[in-house]
Write a protein that holds these residues in place. Sequence first.
Motif, PDB file in Angstrom:
ATOM      1  N   VAL A  79       0.646  -1.067   0.499  1.00  0.00           N
ATOM      2  CA  VAL A  79       0.057  -0.335  -0.188  1.00  0.00           C
ATOM      3  C   VAL A  79       0.850   1.206  -0.105  1.00  0.00           C
ATOM      4  CG1 VAL A  79      -1.817  -1.223   1.038  1.00  0.00           C
ATOM      5  CG2 VAL A  79      -0.106  -0.235   2.796  1.00  0.00           C
ATOM      6  N   VAL A  80       0.356   2.250  -0.519  1.00  0.00           N
ATOM      7  CA  VAL A  80       0.730   3.575  -0.406  1.00  0.00           C
ATOM      8  C   VAL A  80       0.558   3.621   1.199  1.00  0.00           C
ATOM      9  CG1 VAL A  80       0.233   4.357  -2.703  1.00  0.00           C
ATOM     10  CG2 VAL A  80      -1.306   5.231  -0.599  1.00  0.00           C
ATOM     11  N   PRO A  81       1.548   4.642   1.492  1.00  0.00           N
ATOM     12  CA  PRO A  81       2.157   5.885   2.970  1.00  0.00           C
ATOM     13  C   PRO A  81       0.652   6.347   3.585  1.00  0.00           C
ATOM     14  CG  PRO A  81       4.013   6.102   1.236  1.00  0.00           C
ATOM     15  CD  PRO A  81       2.918   5.620   0.336  1.00  0.00           C
ATOM     16  N   ALA A  82       0.793   6.081   4.319  1.00  0.00           N
ATOM     17  CA  ALA A  82      -0.624   7.077   5.594  1.00  0.00           C
ATOM     18  C   ALA A  82      -0.192   7.871   6.533  1.00  0.00           C
ATOM     19  CB  ALA A  82      -1.252   5.897   4.966  1.00  0.00           C
ATOM     20  N   ASP A  83      -0.458   8.796   6.710  1.00  0.00           N
ATOM     21  CA  ASP A  83       0.107   9.568   7.431  1.00  0.00           C
ATOM     22  C   ASP A  83      -0.908   9.419   8.667  1.00  0.00           C
ATOM     23  OD1 ASP A  83       0.555  11.356  10.235  1.00  0.00           O
ATOM     24  OD2 ASP A  83       1.512  12.375   8.206  1.00  0.00           O
ATOM     25  N   PRO A  84      -0.979   8.495  10.132  1.00  0.00           N
ATOM     26  CA  PRO A  84      -1.768   8.485  10.823  1.00  0.00           C
ATOM     27  C   PRO A  84      -2.922   9.981  11.551  1.00  0.00           C
ATOM     28  CG  PRO A  84      -0.600   7.044  11.773  1.00  0.00           C
ATOM     29  CD  PRO A  84       0.355   8.508  10.634  1.00  0.00           C
ATOM     30  N   VAL A  85      -1.829  11.242  11.443  1.00  0.00           N
ATOM     31  CA  VAL A  85      -2.340  12.974  12.256  1.00  0.00           C
ATOM     32  C   VAL A  85      -3.064  13.028  10.616  1.00  0.00           C
ATOM     33  CG1 VAL A  85      -1.395  14.852  12.180  1.00  0.00           C
ATOM     34  CG2 VAL A  85       0.092  13.134  13.091  1.00  0.00           C
ATOM     35  N   ASP A  86      -3.278  12.120   9.752  1.00  0.00           N
ATOM     36  CA  ASP A  86      -4.554  13.080   9.030  1.00  0.00           C
ATOM     37  C   ASP A  86      -5.752  12.581   8.545  1.00  0.00           C
ATOM     38  OD1 ASP A  86      -2.589  14.741   8.076  1.00  0.00           O
ATOM     39  OD2 ASP A  86      -2.453  13.694   6.338  1.00  0.00           O
ATOM     40  N   TRP A  87      -6.228  11.489   9.959  1.00  0.00           N
ATOM     41  CA  TRP A  87      -6.594  10.409   9.371  1.00  0.00           C
ATOM     42  C   TRP A  87      -8.338  10.488  10.596  1.00  0.00           C
ATOM     43  CZ3 TRP A  87      -7.331   5.276   5.964  1.00  0.00           C
ATOM     44  CH2 TRP A  87      -6.613   5.432   5.406  1.00  0.00           C
ATOM     45  N   SER A  88      -9.153   9.640  10.501  1.00  0.00           N
ATOM     46  CA  SER A  88     -10.163   9.833  11.587  1.00  0.00           C
ATOM     47  C   SER A  88      -9.737   8.893  12.422  1.00  0.00           C
ATOM     48  CB  SER A  88     -11.467   9.991  10.709  1.00  0.00           C
ATOM     49  OG  SER A  88     -11.701  11.596  10.137  1.00  0.00           O
ATOM     50  N   VAL A  89      -9.619   7.618  11.358  1.00  0.00           N
ATOM     51  CA  VAL A  89      -8.503   6.569  12.762  1.00  0.00           C
ATOM     52  C   VAL A  89      -7.532   6.110  12.142  1.00  0.00           C
ATOM     53  CG1 VAL A  89     -11.089   5.294  12.665  1.00  0.00           C
ATOM     54  CG2 VAL A  89      -9.574   4.868  10.515  1.00  0.00           C
ATOM     55  N   HIS A  90      -7.165   5.235  13.048  1.00  0.00           N
ATOM     56  CA  HIS A  90      -5.594   4.902  12.509  1.00  0.00           C
ATOM     57  C   HIS A  90      -5.261   4.305  11.037  1.00  0.00           C
ATOM     58  CE1 HIS A  90      -1.487   3.206  12.693  1.00  0.00           C
ATOM     59  NE2 HIS A  90      -1.048   3.842  13.805  1.00  0.00           N
ATOM     60  N   PRO A  91      -4.656   4.119  10.235  1.00  0.00           N
ATOM     61  CA  PRO A  91      -5.366   3.936   9.519  1.00  0.00           C
ATOM     62  C   PRO A  91      -4.470   2.434   8.726  1.00  0.00           C
ATOM     63  CG  PRO A  91      -2.847   5.349   9.015  1.00  0.00           C
ATOM     64  CD  PRO A  91      -3.939   5.354  10.333  1.00  0.00           C
ATOM     65  N   PHE A  92      -3.831   1.715   9.974  1.00  0.00           N
ATOM     66  CA  PHE A  92      -3.924  -0.045   9.791  1.00  0.00           C
ATOM     67  C   PHE A  92      -4.436  -0.470  11.045  1.00  0.00           C
ATOM     68  CE2 PHE A  92      -0.304   2.639   7.558  1.00  0.00           C
ATOM     69  CZ  PHE A  92      -0.144   2.070   6.868  1.00  0.00           C
ATOM     70  N   SER A  93      -6.015   0.148  11.178  1.00  0.00           N
ATOM     71  CA  SER A  93      -6.753   0.120  12.087  1.00  0.00           C
ATOM     72  C   SER A  93      -7.580  -1.408  11.698  1.00  0.00           C
ATOM     73  CB  SER A  93      -7.055   0.694  12.962  1.00  0.00           C
ATOM     74  OG  SER A  93      -8.514   1.672  12.378  1.00  0.00           O
ATOM     75  N   GLY A  94      -7.867  -0.955  10.668  1.00  0.00           N
ATOM     76  CA  GLY A  94      -8.712  -2.124  10.218  1.00  0.00           C
ATOM     77  C   GLY A  94     -10.390  -1.847  11.059  1.00  0.00           C
ATOM     78  N   GLU A  95     -10.324  -1.047  11.636  1.00  0.00           N
ATOM     79  CA  GLU A  95     -11.565  -0.622  11.763  1.00  0.00           C
ATOM     80  C   GLU A  95     -12.604  -0.606  11.306  1.00  0.00           C
ATOM     81  OE1 GLU A  95     -13.633   2.918  15.032  1.00  0.00           O
ATOM     82  OE2 GLU A  95     -11.488   2.829  14.915  1.00  0.00           O
ATOM     83  N   VAL A  96     -14.025  -1.064  11.855  1.00  0.00           N
ATOM     84  CA  VAL A  96     -15.163  -0.683  10.758  1.00  0.00           C
ATOM     85  C   VAL A  96     -16.115   0.403  11.868  1.00  0.00           C
ATOM     86  CG1 VAL A  96     -17.759  -1.722  10.619  1.00  0.00           C
ATOM     87  CG2 VAL A  96     -15.618  -3.306  10.467  1.00  0.00           C
ATOM     88  N   ARG A  97     -16.617   0.565  11.051  1.00  0.00           N
ATOM     89  CA  ARG A  97     -17.270   1.784  11.338  1.00  0.00           C
ATOM     90  C   ARG A  97     -18.711   2.509  10.704  1.00  0.00           C
ATOM     91  NH1 ARG A  97     -14.470   8.082  13.399  1.00  0.00           N
ATOM     92  NH2 ARG A  97     -13.208   6.202  14.749  1.00  0.00           N
TER      93      ARG A  97
END
Length: 429
Positions: A79-97
Amino acid sequence: MADVVELCAQLVRFDTTNRGHGDSEGEREAAEFVAGVLSEAGIEPKILESAPRRANVLARVPGTDPALPPLLIQGHLDVVPADPVDWSVHPFSGEVRDGFLWGRGTVDMKDFCAMVLSLLSDGLRPRRELVLAFVADEEDRGEWGAHWLAAEHREFFDGCAAAISETGGYTYHAPAADGRTVRLYPVGTAERGTAHMRVTARGRAGHGSRRNDDNAVVHLVDALHRIAAHRWPVHLTPTVEAFLRRAGEALGVSVDLSDVDGTLARLGPAAALVENAVRNSCTPTMLDAGYKVNVIPSVAQAQLDTRVLPGSEEDLFATIDSLLGPHVEREFVAHQPPVQAPVDSPWFEAMAAALRAEDPEAVVVPFCMGGGTDAKAFSPLGINCYGFAPLWVPEGYPYNAMAHGVDERVPVEGLRFGKRVLGHLLSSV
């Protein structure tokens, strides 16, 4: 039964970030997970590392009709990079919401990988043999993944008649002329080629305060201006022509192939699916010249991101050479030719039938990607490569902003829809 949503969430939780130029977290753990799922399904996988931690998974699944040539199913694990600061959830959390599965790779393209794994875990009996390739490095140049496999393990893909992978088979809600909303499903049958080029201008070095009619920087800037100002002509490929005709008919829009720009305007939002595939493009993206403000350098360089439609490479490069002029020369940094598969084929019809089995009102249209995928590695092996990673998405969902975007997420019901569609295809094709 293996829940496709949970499988996708587990894949997302493996940080397989690829920063490019060999800077990667690596796909090893994700590959081991994939291999474990396949093993539990009674399928014998093998993990091949092209470099430390750059892992690829290969496997074969027997079909009920051994007389049929195999189908390649290929998907990438990086996958391409993802900065957690920019996200509503952690980008590697795999959260269902809120009805969505969130995380980097949920759309590009761990969703498709999860669909395939879930079907096989459920005991899918495909009609024809499946050749599986879960690969590394698609998000860079593919040199540790698909291109390495095609070069070093070509025999594994012998006999494959067709392949499916990203991008295509997703819902695109388009307004019709009579006010209806039509559900288009674009299936990838072509990709523009990639030609990244370095252009070098040469001149006479000198003092910045003195007249110099052989200034390399000026030669380069003039050439780049000509490139940027050039209006590339319309070049209609079979895929794009078929898209315009079929989408126009479904939307109640008149199609005039002698006036493609007018036709695109009448298509409204649906034009976004094709507007980058009616012309070639050549975009200056990088500049490098000089080392001191009062010194005219003898060399100035730039890089160009060039995308070329099937059947137009010769004309494109001749045009670029004429626009660059006599003081500038070019060389390839990367060169991957266009991809084109038949539109009117049993493969395309089977994909359309699989989508209509789950959405009877689906309007399935061919589609040419403006960018590229690992199909560029497998197409030269004589494999017809299609973009077919089916996914239902609700109206208003910004699908095109998801891949590589902030807050990437996939509808939970969309994943389940995609798995069912893929099951129809693999059981019947």
